[in-house]
Design an enzyme around this catalytic site. Structure first.
Site, short mmCIF file in Angstrom:
data_model
loop_
_atom_site.label_atom_id
_atom_site.label_comp_id
_atom_site.label_asym_id
_atom_site.label_seq_id
_atom_site.Cartn_x
_atom_site.Cartn_y
_atom_site.Cartn_z
N HIS A 82 0.86 -1.19 0.00
CA HIS A 82 0.00 0.00 0.00
C HIS A 82 0.89 1.23 0.00
O HIS A 82 1.97 1.22 0.59
CB HIS A 82 -0.90 0.00 1.25
CG HIS A 82 -2.16 0.79 1.05
ND1 HIS A 82 -3.32 0.21 0.59
CD2 HIS A 82 -2.44 2.10 1.23
CE1 HIS A 82 -4.27 1.13 0.52
NE2 HIS A 82 -3.75 2.30 0.89
N ASP A 161 -13.88 2.72 7.03
CA ASP A 161 -12.80 3.52 6.42
C ASP A 161 -13.27 4.11 5.09
O ASP A 161 -12.97 5.26 4.78
CB ASP A 161 -11.54 2.68 6.20
CG ASP A 161 -10.52 3.44 5.36
OD1 ASP A 161 -10.08 4.51 5.81
OD2 ASP A 161 -10.22 3.01 4.23
N ARG A 168 -13.24 12.60 4.74
CA ARG A 168 -12.00 13.38 4.97
C ARG A 168 -11.58 14.13 3.73
O ARG A 168 -11.10 15.26 3.79
CB ARG A 168 -10.86 12.43 5.38
CG ARG A 168 -10.94 11.94 6.80
CD ARG A 168 -10.01 10.75 6.99
NE ARG A 168 -8.63 11.03 6.68
CZ ARG A 168 -7.77 10.13 6.16
NH1 ARG A 168 -8.15 8.90 5.92
NH2 ARG A 168 -6.54 10.46 5.91
N SER A 183 -6.42 4.47 8.57
CA SER A 183 -7.11 4.19 7.31
C SER A 183 -6.38 3.06 6.56
O SER A 183 -7.00 2.07 6.15
CB SER A 183 -7.13 5.47 6.46
OG SER A 183 -7.43 5.19 5.13
N LYS A 187 -7.55 -1.22 6.30
CA LYS A 187 -7.74 -1.94 5.02
C LYS A 187 -6.83 -3.16 4.95
O LYS A 187 -7.21 -4.21 4.46
CB LYS A 187 -7.44 -1.02 3.84
CG LYS A 187 -8.54 -0.01 3.58
CD LYS A 187 -8.33 0.70 2.25
CE LYS A 187 -7.33 1.81 2.31
NZ LYS A 187 -7.87 3.11 2.71
N1 URA Z 1 -4.17 6.00 1.69
C1 URA Z 1 -5.18 5.51 2.42
O1 URA Z 1 -5.62 4.39 2.20
N2 URA Z 1 -5.68 6.25 3.40
C2 URA Z 1 -5.22 7.47 3.68
O2 URA Z 1 -5.72 8.10 4.60
C3 URA Z 1 -4.17 8.01 2.91
C4 URA Z 1 -3.66 7.24 1.91
#
Ligand code: URA
Length: 423
Positions: A82, A161, A168, A183, A187
């Site tokens: 990620h 999220d 956000r 966040s 995930k």
């Molecule tokens: N990537 C994400 O999944 N969440 C965030 O808050 C910022 C970048």
């Protein structure tokens, strides 16, 4: 317990209990807390922060707001990746097929564009027919069948999220270490991999502008991951100018395809290979980083990585004829060259500013419900360090709105900082 007390507590800089965080996450996901109340709480968190314990509780509560996948039937080492966000960041679309082509299973859930940054799901959806919204069983069986699946947060994975992320984005509350960490980690916990490589971007086009902030974010994500029983490795990558040569959904898919066919811009290649080498190591496929990079290069050269992308896209309903001939992608109505006013060396291209212009052209969302314009974006014809002649093209604007061209042009001329050659 009620939401007003929770908002007031955080507004006054106090610590929230685990029960309060769980209550907020559950009730907001179920629609019992209004967006305006969630916005107030998120803003209070943004301003007053959260400690490690609160951020961990928030991550776990968001991860368990929906399904938490069990990927054990795919093997004992499931590696995920990620990024903390960037401009022109098409790394997942390139890197994950390379990894899958080496026999390492890839089950990836990606996000949408956030703020001035792009999102992998939006990019993948610019391939006609490609389905990012699939059920858990299909997701896992796709990985079993072709070794890779890339999907959106559209299944019941970390729905809290998903809601908060979109919120956000529209209330200027993205750049917060506890909110980003929770966040991302929610995930990652929900999507089931046990080993995670995190690309922590630092610089003008990242949410973390300094090394110090990036290290704090990385430390927090590693701690949350470890508490959830995951092995987490962070790689710090520079994000001052946009990554690669394009910003915008279709434009970036085309660049990803070209990369896998062997055309690899240096900055993009460095990031893809560094992250990939770490993923291969975590998966237990080789400890030698340079050797891992060589394996990646081999599968690009012999076409196996590109073939893996094709298999994945086809398997999820995408029309692969667009990848085999990228001229088929719909182009923006106006493709306008921007010519330099002077000659010299490009000293700076602020990625955040480029991301904002790309959003203005239609490549990103300004409101939660905005539709993305896939063909919109910017092609970077000149990058930092390049020499440019007067009247030479520094960038191409891609837009469907004639009225946006003049403003975008003037911004690009401002953003590409050129210094006169000193002989
Ligand atoms: N990537 C994400 O999944 N969440 C965030 O808050 C910022 C970048």
């Amino acid at each position: 317990m009620n939401i007003l007390e929770i908002i007031a507590k955080k507004r006054d800089g106090k610590e929230l209990s685990k029960e309060e965080i769980e209550y907020f996450v559950k009730e907001y996901t179920n629609g019992n807390i209004a967006d305006y109340q969630a916005s107030a709480l998120v803003m209070a968190i943004y301003i007053n922060g959260m400690n490690e314990r609160e951020a961990t509780d928030l991550s776990i509560a968001m991860a368990y707001s929906g399904d938490v996948l069990d990927l054990s039937r795919l093997g004992s080492n499931i590696v995920d990746k990620h990024s903390t966000g960037g401009v022109g960041d098409k790394v997942s679309i390139i890197l994950l097929p390379i990894i899958a082509s080496l026999g390492i299973p890839v089950a990836k859930m990606s996000g949408r564009g956030l703020g001035f940054t792009g999102g992998t799901v939006d990019k993948m959806e610019s391939i006609p027919g490609y389905r990012t919204n699939i059920q858990v069983d299909e997701f896992i069986s796709n990985v079993e069948k072709v070794g890779i699946s890339m999907i959106g947060q559209t299944m019941n994975l970390a729905p809290a999220d998903k809601k908060l992320y979109a919120l956000r984005d529209t209330i200027s509350c993205v750049e917060s270490i506890p909110l980003i960490a929770s966040s991302i980690m929610s995930k990652k916990i929900a999507s089931g991999a046990n080993k995670i490589v995190l690309d922590v971007t630092v610089g003008k086009g990242a949410f973390m502008k300094t090394q110090e902030e990036a290290h704090k974010l990385a430390e927090l994500m590693i701690k949350i991951g470890n508490l959830a029983g995951k092995e987490v490795v962070c790689v710090f990558t520079k994000m001052d100018e946009p990554l690669g040569n394009s910003v915008g959904n279709t434009l970036e898919v085309i660049e990803a395809v070209n990369f896998l066919k062997g055309y690899m811009p240096k900055d993009l290649k460095d990031v893809v290979f560094e992250l990939g080498a770490q993923m291969i190591k975590l998966a237990g496929f080789g400890d030698d980083i340079e050797n891992n990079k060589a394996k990646m290069q081999e599968n690009i050269s012999n076409g196996k990585a590109y073939e893996k992308l094709i298999q994945m896209v086809q398997n999820q309903g995408g029309d692969i004829s667009y990848l085999n001939d990228t001229n088929k992608f719909e182009k923006a109505k106006y493709i306008i060259p921007v010519e330099s006013k002077t000659s010299g060396i490009i000293k700076e291209i602020n990625a955040e500013e480029v991301g904002k212009v790309a959003c203005f052209l239609g490549a990103g969302r300004l409101k939660k419900e905005d539709k993305i314009d896939n063909s919109a974006g910017i092609i970077l014809n000149k990058k930092v360090g390049d020499y440019v002649e007067e009247k030479e093209v520094i960038a191409y604007i891609n837009t469907n709105y004639e009225e946006k061209i003049e403003y975008a042009k003037s911004k690009i001329l401002e953003i590409w900082k050129i210094i006169k050659n000193v002989y």
